[in-house]
Design an enzyme around this catalytic site. Structure first.
Site, mmCIF file in Angstrom:
data_model
loop_
_atom_site.group_PDB
_atom_site.id
_atom_site.type_symbol
_atom_site.label_atom_id
_atom_site.label_comp_id
_atom_site.label_asym_id
_atom_site.label_seq_id
_atom_site.Cartn_x
_atom_site.Cartn_y
_atom_site.Cartn_z
ATOM 1 C CB SER A 118 -0.863 0.001 1.266
ATOM 2 O OG SER A 118 -1.382 1.283 1.495
ATOM 3 C CB SER A 119 0.403 4.669 -1.338
ATOM 4 O OG SER A 119 -0.865 4.922 -0.790
ATOM 5 C CB CYS A 120 -0.016 3.649 4.230
ATOM 6 S SG CYS A 120 -0.020 1.904 4.603
ATOM 7 C CE1 TYR A 147 -3.083 -2.854 5.556
ATOM 8 C CE2 TYR A 147 -2.350 -0.692 4.822
ATOM 9 C CZ TYR A 147 -2.971 -1.897 4.564
ATOM 10 O OH TYR A 147 -3.486 -2.140 3.310
ATOM 11 C CE LYS A 151 -0.819 -4.708 3.261
ATOM 12 N NZ LYS A 151 -1.226 -5.896 2.503
ATOM 13 C CG HIS A 190 -10.036 2.734 2.630
ATOM 14 N ND1 HIS A 190 -10.109 1.383 2.377
ATOM 15 C CD2 HIS A 190 -8.809 2.941 3.171
ATOM 16 C CE1 HIS A 190 -8.981 0.801 2.751
ATOM 17 N NE2 HIS A 190 -8.179 1.721 3.238
HETATM 18 N N1 LIG Z 1 -8.587 -0.865 -0.378
HETATM 19 C C1 LIG Z 1 -7.579 -0.030 -0.627
HETATM 20 O O1 LIG Z 1 -7.777 1.195 -0.746
HETATM 21 C C2 LIG Z 1 -6.196 -0.550 -0.747
HETATM 22 C C3 LIG Z 1 -5.877 -1.908 -0.628
HETATM 23 N N2 LIG Z 1 -4.564 -2.319 -0.763
HETATM 24 C C4 LIG Z 1 -4.185 -3.726 -0.577
HETATM 25 O O2 LIG Z 1 -4.918 -4.598 -1.383
HETATM 26 C C5 LIG Z 1 -5.114 -5.846 -0.713
HETATM 27 C C6 LIG Z 1 -6.592 -6.190 -0.681
HETATM 28 O O3 LIG Z 1 -7.294 -5.139 -0.037
HETATM 29 P P1 LIG Z 1 -8.885 -4.994 -0.166
HETATM 30 O O4 LIG Z 1 -9.371 -5.861 -1.254
HETATM 31 O O5 LIG Z 1 -9.171 -3.565 -0.160
HETATM 32 O O6 LIG Z 1 -9.360 -5.593 1.230
HETATM 33 P P2 LIG Z 1 -10.756 -6.283 1.570
HETATM 34 O O7 LIG Z 1 -10.934 -6.120 3.041
HETATM 35 O O8 LIG Z 1 -11.813 -5.808 0.654
HETATM 36 O O9 LIG Z 1 -10.473 -7.805 1.234
HETATM 37 C C7 LIG Z 1 -9.557 -8.559 1.967
HETATM 38 C C8 LIG Z 1 -9.875 -10.012 1.784
HETATM 39 O O10 LIG Z 1 -8.964 -10.785 2.584
HETATM 40 C C9 LIG Z 1 -9.725 -11.762 3.275
HETATM 41 N N3 LIG Z 1 -9.079 -12.131 4.534
HETATM 42 C C10 LIG Z 1 -8.807 -11.323 5.575
HETATM 43 N N4 LIG Z 1 -8.261 -12.044 6.579
HETATM 44 C C11 LIG Z 1 -8.177 -13.315 6.133
HETATM 45 C C12 LIG Z 1 -7.702 -14.513 6.704
HETATM 46 N N5 LIG Z 1 -7.206 -14.555 7.958
HETATM 47 N N6 LIG Z 1 -7.789 -15.651 5.993
HETATM 48 C C13 LIG Z 1 -8.315 -15.631 4.751
HETATM 49 N N7 LIG Z 1 -8.776 -14.542 4.139
HETATM 50 C C14 LIG Z 1 -8.706 -13.387 4.831
HETATM 51 C C15 LIG Z 1 -11.050 -11.116 3.546
HETATM 52 O O11 LIG Z 1 -12.026 -12.057 3.855
HETATM 53 P P3 LIG Z 1 -13.105 -11.706 5.010
HETATM 54 O O12 LIG Z 1 -13.737 -10.419 4.576
HETATM 55 O O13 LIG Z 1 -14.014 -12.891 5.010
HETATM 56 O O14 LIG Z 1 -12.295 -11.545 6.267
HETATM 57 C C16 LIG Z 1 -11.290 -10.398 2.230
HETATM 58 O O15 LIG Z 1 -11.852 -11.259 1.278
HETATM 59 C C17 LIG Z 1 -4.515 -5.704 0.679
HETATM 60 O O16 LIG Z 1 -3.223 -6.247 0.692
HETATM 61 C C18 LIG Z 1 -4.413 -4.203 0.846
HETATM 62 O O17 LIG Z 1 -3.354 -3.848 1.664
HETATM 63 C C19 LIG Z 1 -3.564 -1.434 -1.004
HETATM 64 C C20 LIG Z 1 -3.825 -0.099 -1.145
HETATM 65 C C21 LIG Z 1 -5.148 0.448 -1.027
HETATM 66 C C1 LIG Z 2 -5.395 3.131 1.614
HETATM 67 C C2 LIG Z 2 -4.920 3.760 2.884
HETATM 68 O O1 LIG Z 2 -6.037 4.063 3.709
HETATM 69 C C3 LIG Z 2 -5.782 4.650 4.995
HETATM 70 O O2 LIG Z 2 -5.188 5.879 4.894
HETATM 71 P P1 LIG Z 2 -5.955 7.156 4.384
HETATM 72 O O3 LIG Z 2 -5.482 7.475 3.021
HETATM 73 O O4 LIG Z 2 -5.796 8.224 5.395
HETATM 74 O O5 LIG Z 2 -7.434 6.626 4.224
HETATM 75 P P2 LIG Z 2 -8.940 7.002 4.520
HETATM 76 O O6 LIG Z 2 -9.621 6.680 3.257
HETATM 77 O O7 LIG Z 2 -9.449 6.323 5.735
HETATM 78 O O8 LIG Z 2 -8.985 8.582 4.813
HETATM 79 C C4 LIG Z 2 -8.579 9.530 3.854
HETATM 80 C C5 LIG Z 2 -8.900 10.921 4.325
HETATM 81 O O9 LIG Z 2 -10.331 11.090 4.273
HETATM 82 C C6 LIG Z 2 -10.794 11.667 5.475
HETATM 83 N N1 LIG Z 2 -12.203 11.302 5.695
HETATM 84 C C7 LIG Z 2 -13.246 12.153 5.644
HETATM 85 N N2 LIG Z 2 -14.379 11.539 5.954
HETATM 86 C C8 LIG Z 2 -14.060 10.229 6.148
HETATM 87 C C9 LIG Z 2 -14.839 9.092 6.465
HETATM 88 O O10 LIG Z 2 -16.058 9.138 6.653
HETATM 89 N N3 LIG Z 2 -14.172 7.911 6.571
HETATM 90 C C10 LIG Z 2 -12.808 7.818 6.368
HETATM 91 N N4 LIG Z 2 -12.225 6.609 6.465
HETATM 92 N N5 LIG Z 2 -12.050 8.902 6.085
HETATM 93 C C11 LIG Z 2 -12.682 10.085 5.976
HETATM 94 C C12 LIG Z 2 -9.832 11.134 6.518
HETATM 95 O O11 LIG Z 2 -9.875 11.907 7.697
HETATM 96 C C13 LIG Z 2 -8.495 11.230 5.761
HETATM 97 O O12 LIG Z 2 -8.012 12.554 5.819
HETATM 98 C C14 LIG Z 2 -4.908 3.811 5.811
HETATM 99 O O13 LIG Z 2 -5.684 2.806 6.311
HETATM 100 C C15 LIG Z 2 -3.701 3.295 5.067
HETATM 101 O O14 LIG Z 2 -3.225 2.200 5.733
HETATM 102 C C16 LIG Z 2 -3.929 2.945 3.631
HETATM 103 O O15 LIG Z 2 -3.266 2.124 3.059
#
Ligand SMILES: NC(=O)C1=CN([C@@H]2O[C@H](COP(=O)(O)OP(=O)(O)OC[C@H]3O[C@@H](n4cnc5c(N)ncnc54)[C@H](OP(=O)(O)O)[C@@H]3O)[C@@H](O)[C@H]2O)C=CC1
Ligand SMILES: C[C@H]1O[C@H](OP(=O)(O)OP(=O)(O)OC[C@H]2O[C@@H](n3cnc4c(=O)[nH]c(N)nc43)[C@H](O)[C@@H]2O)[C@@H](O)[C@@H](O)C1=O
Length: 321
Positions: A118-120, A147, A151, A190
């Site tokens: 992830s970009s974090c 987190y 990563k 998010h």
């Molecule tokens: N969403 C985003 O904005 C971003 C995501 N990523 C990366 O992309 C990848 C996927 O993220 P995303 O699709 O958003 O996440 P989701 O939460 O949507 O999906 C994660 C999946 O992993 C499964 N999972 C979690 N724990 C376990 C476990 N112990 N055993 C088996 N399966 C498990 C979940 O199943 P269940 O729900 O049943 O627990 C779910 O299907 C991650 O590595 C994340 O870091 C990177 C940058 C941004």
């Molecule tokens: C993908 C990335 O996601 C996370 O980092 P983040 O970019 O800060 O993600 P966010 O989507 O939660 O917030 C973005 C911005 O938005 C604002 N904000 C407003 N209103 C709401 C709101 O209602 N919910 C949330 N969540 N944020 C809100 C919030 O305060 C912040 O300023 C990490 O988990 C990190 O680990 C990671 O990988």
């Protein structure tokens, strides 16, 4: 297979590919993309069928199924509030999942693995746009350092196995993602899906205002998950290098601009109220995506089109309305 820094791995479309986390945002999009690209032998396990935090279960799965390729999209994922509230879960579950999957994949003969970070992972005040070389050059954003550390360990584990065992493990670093099958939880999601749900519920209930967290000034780069999935399959087929690769849209918006866009697409006509007690997180997080561009990949879906499509999906498929 020997790990090389050059491109073009021929992936047989009938090769057995395990997509871990296929019910999530990213995993489901990767499965769609693999299928549309003609891959026919995708193997899937839900969390309840295979808990990836349990080392013995993961070993048994790999020893029996023997996949040839792995896309690791299973993780403990959440927005800023979830990351800051459950640090133990975010560091432990992610370290367990990735350690178990990467090690078993290597030991049971997987040819290539794609790890998703992830970009974090980058320092809170990294030079913008953030290039891959910014990794480990400064302190992390405190809300998600647990987190991020997990990563970073995943990237390093892929590199270590590549160096010591000549094994083809690569890492992709996506920016903030959104799209179908996202998590729309009110607190733990998010920003984009959280606001979509909040505006939708406010429209349906006739509420006059919607609360948005923070100051609205942070800048974020959003990428539609179908673009990300396209990039993941592109990297699987075309990249075998030691370095992790950024995957972004190259375009940033402020949270205020994002909130206005989602409000308009949803059709909520009330006011936005900013809750300054909630954290802003990283002030800016725009990645330098030139490594991937030079390899020949670019995103296709604009933020507006992506938000419109995601809202259509939300209205059609979620039961939380
Ligand atoms: N969403 C985003 O904005 C971003 C995501 N990523 C990366 O992309 C990848 C996927 O993220 P995303 O699709 O958003 O996440 P989701 O939460 O949507 O999906 C994660 C999946 O992993 C499964 N999972 C979690 N724990 C376990 C476990 N112990 N055993 C088996 N399966 C498990 C979940 O199943 P269940 O729900 O049943 O627990 C779910 O299907 C991650 O590595 C994340 O870091 C990177 C940058 C941004
Ligand atoms: C993908 C990335 O996601 C996370 O980092 P983040 O970019 O800060 O993600 P966010 O989507 O939660 O917030 C973005 C911005 O938005 C604002 N904000 C407003 N209103 C709401 C709101 O209602 N919910 C949330 N969540 N944020 C809100 C919030 O305060 C912040 O300023 C990490 O988990 C990190 O680990 C990671 O990988």
């Amino acid at each position: 297979m020997a790990a090389t820094d050059t491109a073009a791995l021929k992936v047989d479309k009938s090769a057995k590919i395990f997509v871990a986390g296929h019910r999530g945002l990213v995993g489901s999009a990767v499965v769609r993309r693999l299928r549309s690209a003609g891959y026919t032998n995708i193997i899937l396990r839900s969390h309840s069928e295979l808990d990836l935090t349990i080392q013995s279960a993961v070993k048994t799965f790999f020893s029996i199924e023997k996949p040839q390729y792995v896309i690791l999209a299973a993780a403990k994922v959440g927005g800023i509030h979830a990351n800051a509230t459950y640090p133990a879960d975010f560091i432990t579950i992610n370290l367990q999942i990735q350690t178990n999957v990467i090690d078993s994949a290597y030991r049971y003969g997987v040819k290539k693995l794609v790890f998703l970070g992830s970009s974090c992972i980058y320092p809170k005040h990294a030079l913008q746009p953030i290039s891959e070389s910014a990794l480990l050059t400064g302190p992390l954003e405190p809300t998600n350092e647990w987190y991020a550390i997990a990563k970073i360990a995943g990237i390093k584990m892929c590199q270590a196995y590549r160096i010591q065992y000549k094994w083809d493990a690569i890492s992709a670093m996506p920016t903030n993602l959104y799209g179908p099958n996202d998590n729309f939880h009110p607190e733990n999601a998010h920003v984009l899906p959280a606001l979509m749900r909040r505006f939708h519920e406010a429209k349906v209930s006739g509420a006059k205002e919607v609360v948005v967290w923070g100051s609205g000034s942070p800048l974020r780069e959003f990428l539609h998950v179908d673009d990300l999935a396209d990039a993941v399959v592109f990297l699987l087929e075309n990249y075998s290098g030691l370095g992790h690769v950024n995957v972004g849209s190259g375009k940033e918006v402020s949270i205020k601009e994002l909130a206005e866009l989602v409000k308009e697409v949803v059709g909520f006509e009330g006011a936005l109220v900013w809750d300054g007690s909630k954290p802003d997180g990283t002030p800016r997080k725009l990645m330098d995506n030139s490594t991937l561009a030079k390899l020949g990949w670019e995103p296709k879906i604009s933020l507006r089109d992506g938000v419109v499509g995601t809202y259509e999906w939300y209205v059609k498929y979620t039961k939380q309305q």
